[in-house]
Motif scaffolding. Sequence first.
Motif, PDB file in Angstrom:
ATOM      1  N   ALA A  82       1.152  -0.912   0.198  1.00  0.00           N
ATOM      2  CA  ALA A  82       0.038   0.250  -0.232  1.00  0.00           C
ATOM      3  C   ALA A  82       0.626   1.084  -0.698  1.00  0.00           C
ATOM      4  O   ALA A  82       1.031   2.189  -1.070  1.00  0.00           O
ATOM      5  CB  ALA A  82      -0.639   0.328   1.402  1.00  0.00           C
ATOM      6  N   ILE A  83       1.855   1.783   1.158  1.00  0.00           N
ATOM      7  CA  ILE A  83       2.832   2.452   0.568  1.00  0.00           C
ATOM      8  C   ILE A  83       3.132   2.675  -0.097  1.00  0.00           C
ATOM      9  O   ILE A  83       3.892   3.793  -1.190  1.00  0.00           O
ATOM     10  CB  ILE A  83       3.551   2.660   1.972  1.00  0.00           C
ATOM     11  CG1 ILE A  83       2.679   2.293   3.539  1.00  0.00           C
ATOM     12  CG2 ILE A  83       4.415   3.213   1.643  1.00  0.00           C
ATOM     13  CD1 ILE A  83       3.205   3.359   4.584  1.00  0.00           C
ATOM     14  N   ALA A  84       4.321   1.302  -0.819  1.00  0.00           N
ATOM     15  CA  ALA A  84       5.045   1.589  -2.116  1.00  0.00           C
ATOM     16  C   ALA A  84       3.865   1.995  -3.255  1.00  0.00           C
ATOM     17  O   ALA A  84       4.681   2.910  -4.021  1.00  0.00           O
ATOM     18  CB  ALA A  84       5.589   0.401  -2.619  1.00  0.00           C
ATOM     19  N   SER A  85       2.900   1.450  -3.714  1.00  0.00           N
ATOM     20  CA  SER A  85       1.777   2.140  -4.136  1.00  0.00           C
ATOM     21  C   SER A  85       1.325   3.450  -4.461  1.00  0.00           C
ATOM     22  O   SER A  85       1.738   4.089  -5.618  1.00  0.00           O
ATOM     23  CB  SER A  85       0.708   1.399  -4.798  1.00  0.00           C
ATOM     24  OG  SER A  85      -0.115   1.757  -3.178  1.00  0.00           O
ATOM     25  N   ILE A  86       1.356   4.271  -3.289  1.00  0.00           N
ATOM     26  CA  ILE A  86       1.103   5.105  -3.137  1.00  0.00           C
ATOM     27  C   ILE A  86       2.970   6.484  -3.898  1.00  0.00           C
ATOM     28  O   ILE A  86       2.804   7.073  -4.643  1.00  0.00           O
ATOM     29  CB  ILE A  86       0.998   5.730  -1.431  1.00  0.00           C
ATOM     30  CG1 ILE A  86      -0.120   5.388  -1.156  1.00  0.00           C
ATOM     31  CG2 ILE A  86       1.143   7.394  -1.399  1.00  0.00           C
ATOM     32  CD1 ILE A  86      -0.690   5.844  -0.320  1.00  0.00           C
TER      33      ILE A  86
END
Length: 145
Positions: free
Chosen positions: A51-55
Amino acid sequence: MRNLAAFASGLLFGLGLIVSGMANPAKVLAFLDLAGRWDPSLAFVMVGAIAIASIGFRLARARSTSVLGAPMQLPTASRIDPRLIAGALVFGAGWGLAGFCPGPALVSAASGQPRAWLFVAAMLAGMALFAVFERIAAQRRQSSR
């Protein structure tokens, strides 16, 4: 400044691996033991990381340079080929047999775990073998032209 940012990022990543349990091979092997005493906690770590990486990737795609001015270098390959599958299989086998993958192995080796040093040595040997095979393949391709 870039070296300091790289060091700080690596340090934060390493601390995250330790805090999350990803640097603990027993915890990783318990996560991979679906038929036994499965520990699902690392699944939450992975979902949170994705989730963090996709942002981060979404923000990075909108830029041509990084915050520190370096050119943005995002992956462009989108094809699944035999080399990708073979690499994934080797990675998964190593992870499942040893409970380490490259990042956590380096963190564990830095903390003095002998099993991690063995894994890192095997990983470096595998990287060296890959480089040799790649060089041989490139020479064969060049000589066949």
